[in-house]
Design a protein around this motif. Structure first.
Motif, PDB file in Angstrom:
ATOM      1  N   ALA A  83     -17.328   9.789  -0.125  1.00 58.24           N
ATOM      2  CA  ALA A  83     -18.298   9.612   0.737  1.00 58.24           C
ATOM      3  C   ALA A  83     -17.899   8.599   1.785  1.00 58.24           C
ATOM      4  CB  ALA A  83     -19.690   9.207   0.242  1.00 58.24           C
ATOM      5  N   ARG A  84     -18.498   8.258   3.002  1.00 61.73           N
ATOM      6  CA  ARG A  84     -17.902   7.312   3.764  1.00 61.73           C
ATOM      7  C   ARG A  84     -18.995   6.502   3.927  1.00 61.73           C
ATOM      8  NH1 ARG A  84     -20.455   7.261   8.598  1.00 61.73           N
ATOM      9  NH2 ARG A  84     -18.522   6.331   9.755  1.00 61.73           N
ATOM     10  N   ALA A  85     -18.601   5.114   4.185  1.00 61.96           N
ATOM     11  CA  ALA A  85     -19.848   4.163   4.327  1.00 61.96           C
ATOM     12  C   ALA A  85     -20.597   4.355   5.380  1.00 61.96           C
ATOM     13  CB  ALA A  85     -19.049   2.777   4.283  1.00 61.96           C
ATOM     14  N   SER A  86     -21.910   4.425   5.342  1.00 60.14           N
ATOM     15  CA  SER A  86     -22.963   4.687   6.288  1.00 60.14           C
ATOM     16  C   SER A  86     -22.688   3.616   7.556  1.00 60.14           C
ATOM     17  CB  SER A  86     -24.362   4.873   5.790  1.00 60.14           C
ATOM     18  OG  SER A  86     -24.457   3.538   5.362  1.00 60.14           O
ATOM     19  N   GLY A  87     -23.226   4.367   8.681  1.00 62.45           N
ATOM     20  CA  GLY A  87     -23.253   3.138   9.663  1.00 62.45           C
ATOM     21  C   GLY A  87     -21.713   3.207  10.353  1.00 62.45           C
ATOM     22  N   GLY A  88     -21.545   1.882  11.024  1.00 62.78           N
ATOM     23  CA  GLY A  88     -20.088   1.617  11.454  1.00 62.78           C
ATOM     24  C   GLY A  88     -20.228   1.801  12.977  1.00 62.78           C
ATOM     25  N   GLU A  89     -19.281   1.384  13.671  1.00 68.02           N
ATOM     26  CA  GLU A  89     -19.320   1.478  15.106  1.00 68.02           C
ATOM     27  C   GLU A  89     -18.989   2.631  15.656  1.00 68.02           C
ATOM     28  OE1 GLU A  89     -17.520  -1.151  18.875  1.00 68.02           O
ATOM     29  OE2 GLU A  89     -16.910  -1.710  16.726  1.00 68.02           O
ATOM     30  N   SER A  90     -19.279   3.113  16.843  1.00 69.82           N
ATOM     31  CA  SER A  90     -18.818   4.265  17.301  1.00 69.82           C
ATOM     32  C   SER A  90     -18.211   3.844  18.609  1.00 69.82           C
ATOM     33  CB  SER A  90     -20.223   5.204  17.795  1.00 69.82           C
ATOM     34  OG  SER A  90     -19.490   6.202  18.676  1.00 69.82           O
ATOM     35  N   LEU A  91     -16.695   4.181  18.858  1.00 67.33           N
ATOM     36  CA  LEU A  91     -16.142   3.927  19.976  1.00 67.33           C
ATOM     37  C   LEU A  91     -16.652   4.480  21.472  1.00 67.33           C
ATOM     38  CD1 LEU A  91     -12.510   4.259  18.786  1.00 67.33           C
ATOM     39  CD2 LEU A  91     -13.496   2.368  19.197  1.00 67.33           C
ATOM     40  N   LEU A  92     -17.484   5.463  21.159  1.00 68.97           N
ATOM     41  CA  LEU A  92     -18.385   5.840  22.406  1.00 68.97           C
ATOM     42  C   LEU A  92     -19.290   4.815  22.929  1.00 68.97           C
ATOM     43  CD1 LEU A  92     -19.482   9.444  21.573  1.00 68.97           C
ATOM     44  CD2 LEU A  92     -17.687   8.785  23.153  1.00 68.97           C
ATOM     45  N   ASP A  93     -19.736   3.943  21.897  1.00 66.14           N
ATOM     46  CA  ASP A  93     -20.667   2.965  22.479  1.00 66.14           C
ATOM     47  C   ASP A  93     -19.912   1.803  23.034  1.00 66.14           C
ATOM     48  OD1 ASP A  93     -22.784   4.152  21.220  1.00 66.14           O
ATOM     49  OD2 ASP A  93     -22.506   3.124  19.257  1.00 66.14           O
ATOM     50  N   ARG A  94     -18.706   1.662  22.477  1.00 66.11           N
ATOM     51  CA  ARG A  94     -17.577   0.647  23.237  1.00 66.11           C
ATOM     52  C   ARG A  94     -17.189   1.106  24.509  1.00 66.11           C
ATOM     53  NH1 ARG A  94     -12.392  -1.587  19.463  1.00 66.11           N
ATOM     54  NH2 ARG A  94     -14.275  -2.217  18.501  1.00 66.11           N
ATOM     55  N   LEU A  95     -17.148   2.454  24.645  1.00 61.49           N
ATOM     56  CA  LEU A  95     -16.796   2.813  26.032  1.00 61.49           C
ATOM     57  C   LEU A  95     -17.816   2.560  27.076  1.00 61.49           C
ATOM     58  CD1 LEU A  95     -14.685   4.607  27.542  1.00 61.49           C
ATOM     59  CD2 LEU A  95     -15.761   6.740  26.829  1.00 61.49           C
ATOM     60  N   ALA A  97     -19.669   0.237  27.289  1.00 60.23           N
ATOM     61  CA  ALA A  97     -20.067  -0.880  27.575  1.00 60.23           C
ATOM     62  C   ALA A  97     -18.929  -1.551  28.144  1.00 60.23           C
ATOM     63  CB  ALA A  97     -20.158  -1.751  26.315  1.00 60.23           C
ATOM     64  N   SER A  98     -17.843  -0.725  28.384  1.00 63.49           N
ATOM     65  CA  SER A  98     -16.466  -1.056  28.853  1.00 63.49           C
ATOM     66  C   SER A  98     -16.480  -0.544  30.505  1.00 63.49           C
ATOM     67  CB  SER A  98     -15.282  -0.570  28.098  1.00 63.49           C
ATOM     68  OG  SER A  98     -15.045   0.786  28.419  1.00 63.49           O
ATOM     69  N   HIS A 145      -1.252   0.183  17.655  1.00 60.74           N
ATOM     70  CA  HIS A 145      -2.662  -0.386  17.759  1.00 60.74           C
ATOM     71  C   HIS A 145      -2.820  -0.578  19.347  1.00 60.74           C
ATOM     72  CE1 HIS A 145      -6.190  -2.280  17.135  1.00 60.74           C
ATOM     73  NE2 HIS A 145      -5.852  -3.351  17.608  1.00 60.74           N
ATOM     74  N   ALA A 146      -3.466  -0.040  20.132  1.00 63.28           N
ATOM     75  CA  ALA A 146      -3.491   0.018  21.463  1.00 63.28           C
ATOM     76  C   ALA A 146      -5.025   0.643  21.842  1.00 63.28           C
ATOM     77  CB  ALA A 146      -2.624   0.978  22.241  1.00 63.28           C
ATOM     78  N   PRO A 147      -6.049  -0.521  21.728  1.00 59.94           N
ATOM     79  CA  PRO A 147      -7.432  -0.273  21.974  1.00 59.94           C
ATOM     80  C   PRO A 147      -7.727   0.590  23.273  1.00 59.94           C
ATOM     81  CG  PRO A 147      -7.192  -2.329  20.994  1.00 59.94           C
ATOM     82  CD  PRO A 147      -5.700  -1.869  21.234  1.00 59.94           C
ATOM     83  N   ASP A 148      -7.043  -0.127  24.255  1.00 60.58           N
ATOM     84  CA  ASP A 148      -7.422   0.235  25.733  1.00 60.58           C
ATOM     85  C   ASP A 148      -6.879   1.816  25.978  1.00 60.58           C
ATOM     86  OD1 ASP A 148      -8.406  -2.061  26.365  1.00 60.58           O
ATOM     87  OD2 ASP A 148      -6.533  -2.688  27.507  1.00 60.58           O
ATOM     88  N   GLU A 149      -5.790   2.070  25.347  1.00 58.99           N
ATOM     89  CA  GLU A 149      -5.248   3.328  25.366  1.00 58.99           C
ATOM     90  C   GLU A 149      -5.991   4.373  24.552  1.00 58.99           C
ATOM     91  OE1 GLU A 149      -0.965   5.900  24.555  1.00 58.99           O
ATOM     92  OE2 GLU A 149      -1.269   3.774  24.588  1.00 58.99           O
ATOM     93  N   ALA A 150      -6.595   3.960  23.304  1.00 62.53           N
ATOM     94  CA  ALA A 150      -7.610   4.915  22.706  1.00 62.53           C
ATOM     95  C   ALA A 150      -8.779   5.029  23.469  1.00 62.53           C
ATOM     96  CB  ALA A 150      -7.867   4.101  21.333  1.00 62.53           C
ATOM     97  N   LEU A 151      -9.312   4.013  24.118  1.00 58.69           N
ATOM     98  CA  LEU A 151     -10.584   4.156  24.996  1.00 58.69           C
ATOM     99  C   LEU A 151     -10.305   5.113  26.065  1.00 58.69           C
ATOM    100  CD1 LEU A 151     -12.446   0.615  24.904  1.00 58.69           C
ATOM    101  CD2 LEU A 151     -13.014   2.677  23.609  1.00 58.69           C
ATOM    102  N   ALA A 152      -9.131   5.288  26.611  1.00 59.38           N
ATOM    103  CA  ALA A 152      -8.709   6.032  27.758  1.00 59.38           C
ATOM    104  C   ALA A 152      -8.750   7.464  27.196  1.00 59.38           C
ATOM    105  CB  ALA A 152      -7.513   5.657  28.471  1.00 59.38           C
ATOM    106  N   ILE A 153      -8.313   7.624  26.090  1.00 57.86           N
ATOM    107  CA  ILE A 153      -8.352   9.016  25.531  1.00 57.86           C
ATOM    108  C   ILE A 153      -9.666   9.556  25.324  1.00 57.86           C
ATOM    109  CG2 ILE A 153      -7.562  10.566  23.651  1.00 57.86           C
ATOM    110  CD1 ILE A 153      -5.002   8.943  23.340  1.00 57.86           C
TER     111      ILE A 153
END
Length: 228
Positions: A83-95, A97-98, A145-153
């Protein structure tokens, strides 16, 4: 001698019921109450029974001989998908807000990738498609590790929803997104999951432990059955 799942079968425990995924047959299935009891007994005590013995071993042997679920001389005993831990951040939320915006070219490219993946799902087996993703991931020597590139995808794939129907398309969309991440050298894990009452299957991608193309409130209602 060990007893394990046949190749291409995974399972999970959902609300006290076992659900199985057979990738070769492209189907989900459950067991009868008696067969599930036997399978749970095997999970509790994975020591291999003697095929020639009687009562205690016979239910497990029936799962091998009739249900085509288990096999002898397997490399490992059956283990449910964690099982995965419940909750956690969605990168859609970060997107959201960016200030990341996807251009038309990137959205069209993502759409074409999704369409191509949909065609593959119609023409090829799940097992071969999943094997290709595993092979692609295994070929990456060092994850970037490239957060900006990940958000662009992610932005490009989110924008593709304006061009393509997105409802009930989680599998081709998630597979296409996973491959896009892997091609860029960015870690991607494909989650296939199920829920009961009513039964439903869903999938999504996580990048570095963060949900990439869904919301935590939605995926929390599903139990992973396979993680690639």
């Amino acid at each position: 001698m060990a007893i394990g799942l046949k190749t291409g079968i995974s399972f999970c425990d959902v609300e006290g019921q076992l659900v199985f995924l057979d990738m070769e047959a492209d189907r989900y299935f459950g067991l009868s109450p008696a067969a599930e009891q036997s399978f749970r007994a095997l999970l509790a005590d994975p020591a291999s029974p003697d095929p020639a013995s009687d009562a205690p071993a016979s239910p497990v042997m029936a799962l091998i001989g009739h249900a085509q679920l288990l096999e002898m001389d397997a490399p490992a005993a059956p283990m449910p998908c964690p099982a995965r831990a419940s909750g956690g951040e969605s990168l859609l939320d970060r997107l959201e807000a960016s200030d990341h915006k996807s251009g038309a070219a990137a959205a069209i490219a993502a759409s074409l990738t999704i369409i191509a993946m949909g065609a593959q799902l119609r023409l090829r087996s799940l097992s071969s498609i999943f094997a290709r993703l595993r092979k692609s991931k295994d070929a990456v020597r060092d994850w970037r590790h490239a957060p900006d590139e990940a958000l662009a995808i992610i932005a490009a794939f989110a924008a593709s929803a304006r061009l393509l129907r997105s409802h009930d398309q989680c599998l081709p969309r998630s597979l296409a997104l996973a491959h896009a991440f892997v091609r860029a050298g960015l870690r991607a894990d494909l989650f296939l999951a199920v829920r009961l009452r009513p039964f439903a299957a869903h999938c999504w991608v996580e990048h570095d432990g963060l949900i990439a193309n869904d919301r935590a409130a939605h995926v929390d209602s599903y139990q992973p059955i396979l993680i690639l």
